[in-house]
Design a protein around this motif. Structure first.
Motif, short mmCIF file in Angstrom:
data_model
loop_
_atom_site.label_atom_id
_atom_site.label_comp_id
_atom_site.label_asym_id
_atom_site.label_seq_id
_atom_site.Cartn_x
_atom_site.Cartn_y
_atom_site.Cartn_z
N LEU A 98 0.89 -1.39 0.00
CA LEU A 98 -0.03 -0.16 -0.17
C LEU A 98 0.75 1.46 -0.02
O LEU A 98 1.13 1.96 -0.80
CB LEU A 98 -1.50 0.14 0.85
N TYR A 99 2.10 1.74 0.74
CA TYR A 99 2.58 2.18 0.67
C TYR A 99 3.31 2.49 -0.78
O TYR A 99 3.33 4.05 -0.63
CB TYR A 99 4.19 1.98 2.32
N ASP A 100 3.95 1.30 -0.70
CA ASP A 100 4.00 1.76 -2.65
C ASP A 100 3.34 2.13 -3.59
O ASP A 100 3.96 3.42 -4.79
CB ASP A 100 5.05 -0.01 -3.25
N VAL A 101 2.23 1.87 -4.00
CA VAL A 101 1.30 2.16 -4.22
C VAL A 101 0.73 3.83 -4.43
O VAL A 101 0.82 4.59 -5.12
CB VAL A 101 -0.18 1.31 -4.62
N THR A 102 0.78 4.30 -2.95
CA THR A 102 0.92 5.39 -2.91
C THR A 102 1.45 6.67 -2.96
O THR A 102 1.73 7.94 -3.57
CB THR A 102 -0.05 6.06 -1.29
N GLY A 103 2.51 5.48 -3.24
CA GLY A 103 3.50 6.37 -3.49
C GLY A 103 3.99 6.95 -4.79
O GLY A 103 4.33 8.05 -5.06
N ASP A 104 4.10 5.77 -5.69
CA ASP A 104 3.56 5.87 -6.74
C ASP A 104 2.73 6.94 -7.52
O ASP A 104 3.21 7.82 -8.44
CB ASP A 104 3.16 5.03 -7.25
N LEU A 105 0.94 6.93 -6.50
CA LEU A 105 0.56 8.20 -7.20
C LEU A 105 1.15 9.38 -6.53
O LEU A 105 1.13 10.53 -6.99
CB LEU A 105 -0.89 7.97 -6.17
N LEU A 106 1.73 9.63 -5.37
CA LEU A 106 2.22 10.80 -5.08
C LEU A 106 3.66 11.97 -6.43
O LEU A 106 3.52 12.61 -6.12
CB LEU A 106 3.09 10.65 -3.31
N ASP A 107 4.01 10.66 -6.42
CA ASP A 107 5.42 11.11 -7.63
C ASP A 107 4.45 11.34 -8.56
O ASP A 107 6.40 11.65 -9.94
CB ASP A 107 6.29 9.94 -7.35
N GLY A 108 3.29 11.33 -9.29
CA GLY A 108 2.19 11.95 -10.31
C GLY A 108 2.16 9.77 -10.93
O GLY A 108 1.41 10.72 -12.64
N ALA A 109 1.75 9.15 -10.96
CA ALA A 109 1.82 8.39 -11.40
C ALA A 109 0.07 8.07 -11.88
O ALA A 109 -0.99 9.41 -10.76
CB ALA A 109 2.07 7.14 -11.03
N SER A 110 -0.85 8.16 -13.18
CA SER A 110 -1.75 8.29 -13.09
C SER A 110 -3.08 7.24 -12.64
O SER A 110 -2.69 6.89 -12.25
CB SER A 110 -2.02 7.28 -14.70
#
Length: 227
Positions: A43-55
């Motif tokens: 969960l931390y990895d997925v939300t981190g990707d979203l914070l980094d600008g992932a679609s």
């Protein structure tokens, strides 16, 4: 001054069986916590990707899977914790009763606090540790140098894991943003890691106290024994 005698009807009972069961269930807690750490990390990895600008569209499926994994992990953790708590408390009551036979003068709390001390608000922050120290004193070999390092380390980690769990659960429950979910996943990951360490020390504590009481029961003349 006369040596305090055990209460009438008190006798020693072996803590070995309950100790082994408690150790096994603490091991189960560690295994489940490791799975929970993995779920938190996902969960931390997925939300981190979203914070980094992932679609958001591309990560939606991963986010749903991560939330589902965390829900499963939380359910398994609750079941393992309840089972472990029941058996651990049975062992704790047994070694407290034996301590009252070995050295009733070292027991600063009434026997009922061996259970109640874990559930009464506020006092549960220090009563179980205090009772454990009393049991340790009573179970130690005569004349042995006493150190509470193991007891203190176990209790400190246990309290820290509870605080981390409260913080992480609150952040995850109230999180309306990706940033909040990300922070909650991180807090829960730390809490689960602390719980693993606390459970590992609890295993050591159970083994040590069980062995100490068994050895003292075999070596101590004048100690009433029972099945």
């Amino acid at each position: 001054m006369p040596t305090p005698r055990p209460a009438p009807g008190s006798y020693l009972r072996s803590p070995i069986g309950l100790g082994r069961a408690a150790v096994a269930l603490l091991g189960l807690v560690i295994a489940v916590d490791l799975f929970a750490v993995y779920a938190d990390l996902v969960l931390y990895d997925v939300t981190g990707d979203l914070l980094d600008g992932a679609s958001a569209g591309a990560a939606a499926g991963r986010l749903d899977d991560a939330n589902s994994l965390n829900t499963v992990a939380g359910g398994i953790q609750s079941g393992a914790l309840i089972a472990c708590a029941v058996v651990y408390l049975c062992w704790f009551v047994r070694v407290r009763a034996n301590a009252g036979v070995f050295a009733p003068d070292t027991q600063s709390m009434k026997p009922g606090w061996a259970i109640g001390g874990w559930f009464v608000p506020f006092v549960n922050l220090w009563y179980p540790r205090r009772i454990t120290r009393d049991i340790w004193d009573a179970s130690s070999p005569l004349g042995a140098r006493r150190s509470y390092l193991l007891v203190n380390a176990w209790w400190t980690l246990w309290l820290l894991s509870l605080v981390g769990d409260r913080v992480g659960s609150a952040q995850s429950t109230d999180a309306d943003t990706v940033d909040g979910t990300h922070a909650g996943a991180y807090a829960l990951m730390i809490s689960d890691a602390l719980d693993i360490a606390a459970a590992a020390l609890a295993i050591t504590l159970v083994l040590r106290l069980t062995r100490m009481q068994h050895a003292k029961a075999l070596a101590g003349p004048g100690i009433p024994a029972g099945a």
